[in-house]
Design an enzyme around this catalytic site. Structure first.
Site, short mmCIF file in Angstrom:
data_model
loop_
_atom_site.label_atom_id
_atom_site.label_comp_id
_atom_site.label_asym_id
_atom_site.label_seq_id
_atom_site.Cartn_x
_atom_site.Cartn_y
_atom_site.Cartn_z
N GLY A 10 0.86 -1.19 0.04
CA GLY A 10 0.06 -0.06 0.02
C GLY A 10 0.81 1.19 -0.08
O GLY A 10 0.35 2.39 0.29
N GLY A 11 1.96 1.13 -0.35
CA GLY A 11 2.83 2.05 -0.58
C GLY A 11 2.78 3.40 -1.42
O GLY A 11 3.50 4.26 -1.34
N GLY A 13 -0.22 4.71 -1.46
CA GLY A 13 -1.57 5.35 -0.82
C GLY A 13 -1.02 6.52 -0.21
O GLY A 13 0.16 7.12 -0.10
N ILE A 15 -1.30 7.37 2.97
CA ILE A 15 -0.48 7.16 4.01
C ILE A 15 0.71 6.46 3.87
O ILE A 15 1.92 6.57 4.35
CB ILE A 15 -1.35 6.44 5.18
CG1 ILE A 15 -2.60 7.10 5.73
CG2 ILE A 15 -0.62 6.01 6.53
CD1 ILE A 15 -2.27 8.45 6.21
N GLY A 16 0.62 5.32 2.90
CA GLY A 16 1.64 4.35 2.77
C GLY A 16 3.00 5.27 2.17
O GLY A 16 4.16 4.69 2.61
N LYS A 140 -11.76 -3.56 10.52
CA LYS A 140 -10.35 -3.34 11.03
C LYS A 140 -10.25 -3.95 12.50
O LYS A 140 -9.14 -4.71 12.78
CB LYS A 140 -9.99 -1.63 11.48
CG LYS A 140 -9.76 -0.80 10.20
CD LYS A 140 -9.32 0.28 10.36
CE LYS A 140 -8.78 1.10 9.25
NZ LYS A 140 -7.96 2.26 9.76
#
Ligand SMILES: NC(=O)c1ccc[n+]([C@@H]2O[C@H](COP(=O)([O-])OP(=O)(O)OC[C@H]3O[C@@H](n4cnc5c(N)ncnc54)[C@H](OP(=O)(O)O)[C@@H]3O)[C@@H](O)[C@H]2O)c1
Length: 324
Positions: A10-11, A13, A15-16, A140
């Site tokens: 998820g890098g 994204g 946040i990623g 989550k």
């Protein structure tokens, strides 16, 4: 001791990308698992393709793979000591796809720490939130429970509201941008900068004190009421804003009638800022109050105590950076 090899899923994204940058800045050999359609020639999204090129130029290794492709996950993890997930929250299914990551970690057998994609509020009261937040945060929570049951070594990061989400709009997810003449006021929140959250996460992955813990990131000075936030904006733009106060019933109606992702964002605002549901974790900290560690149980640790020399970007500093 050799630096841990970190794989970020998820890098690309929102946040990623900060997690990848923090990992590279800390000198870790860093790989980013990327879906083939996102990487390389003919990529679907030119913005993400450019981001990947930048991450590669800064030293990240780009590995093709997909959470839905078990073999590709296992192959990527064979070269990783730590796996950090930053998959998104567009649906409960996307969140629960992390169960596949956990299965691959178990099959690989060499991963010493897993960080699931959380980076928000504590989840214990997810079932009291409005939809779609209830389903998404419920997913989550199910990932969290499965993780605890799996005995995979892990650290869960609770870093509350990211700066980039609500601060540029003075706390109102419906706003198009910074306030010019009027502003809607909701409540109090803990605001943590994405880069600081990522720096803390990378410190935590090799830290035995965070093993199998929830790591809260709650710098007391970053707890800000929305009134304080609006005052800061007024000082910065040099004029008073017309204040609109929203009633809970009206906010609930907006949540129920808005499309995704606005309905999710408003539901989070409803729970965190207005109804005070998960802000319980924030309320335990008073500015200049007791040692934050007093507020943690045995499964929880506090970043400000573990890493006392860390400086956090304040709300005011972030807003100063937005105004040229
Ligand atoms: N506290 C806050 O204020 C706040 C704000 C925002 C987010 N968050 C949290 O931060 C986390 C990340 O959210 P985000 O907004 O950064 O997510 P995002 O921008 O939607 O990015 C999701 C990432 O997951 C990747 N991905 C999705 N499905 C995949 C698959 N099948 N295989 C491989 N990669 C896949 C995407 O890759 P592609 O590039 O290929 O699509 C992308 O890199 C979430 O847990 C979210 O709840 C917290």
């Amino acid at each position: 001791m050799a630096s841990s090899r970190i794989l970020v899923i998820g890098g690309t994204g929102r946040i990623g990308r900060h997690l990848v940058a923090a990992s590279l800045n800390a000198g870790h050999p860093t790989a980013v698992l990327v879906r083939p359609a996102t990487a390389g020639a003919g990529a679907d999204d030119p913005v993400r393709a450019k981001l990947l090129e930048e991450l590669h130029n800064h030293g990240a290794r780009i590995v093709n793979g997909d959470i839905k492709d078990h073999e590709s996950l296992v192959a990527a993890m064979e070269h990783a000591d730590v796996v950090i997930s930053a998959v998104g929250h567009t649906s409960p299914e996307e969140v629960e796809s992390q169960l596949k990551i956990m299965r691959a970690i178990q099959d690989t057998g060499n991963v010493k720490r897993f960080v699931p994609s959380e980076y928000g509020c504590n989840l214990e009261l997810a079932d009291q939130m409005l939809e779609p937040a209830r389903s998404i945060l419920g997913a989550k929570l199910r990932v969290r429970e499965a993780l605890r049951a799996s005995e995979i070594p892990h650290t869960i990061i609770c870093s509350y509201w990211n700066h980039g989400f609500l601060l540029p709009k003075a706390g109102d997810p419906e706003a198009d941008g910074p306030p010019v003449t009027r502003v809607t006021i909701f409540g109090d929140a803990m605001f943590v900068n994405e880069k600081d959250m990522s720096t803390v996460t990378i410190k935590a992955v090799d830290d035995p004190r965070t093993l199998n813990k929830v790591l809260h990131v709650r710098p007391p000075a970053n707890l800000c009421s929305l009134h304080q936030l609006v005052s800061l904006w007024e000082r910065k733009i040099g004029k008073n804003l017309e204040k609109c106060y929203i009633l809970e019933e009206e906010l609930t109606r907006k949540v129920q009638t808005s499309p995704f992702p606005l309905n999710f964002q408003l539901a989070m605002v409803h729970s965190t800022l207005l109804a005070g549901v998960p802000s319980a974790a924030c309320e335990q900290i008073t500015v200049g109050g007791d040692d934050a560690s007093d507020n943690c149980n045995d499964n929880e640790v506090e970043a400000t105590e573990l890493y006392p020399s860390m400086n956090y970007v304040s709300v005011e500093e972030y807003i100063n950076g937005l105004i040229v």
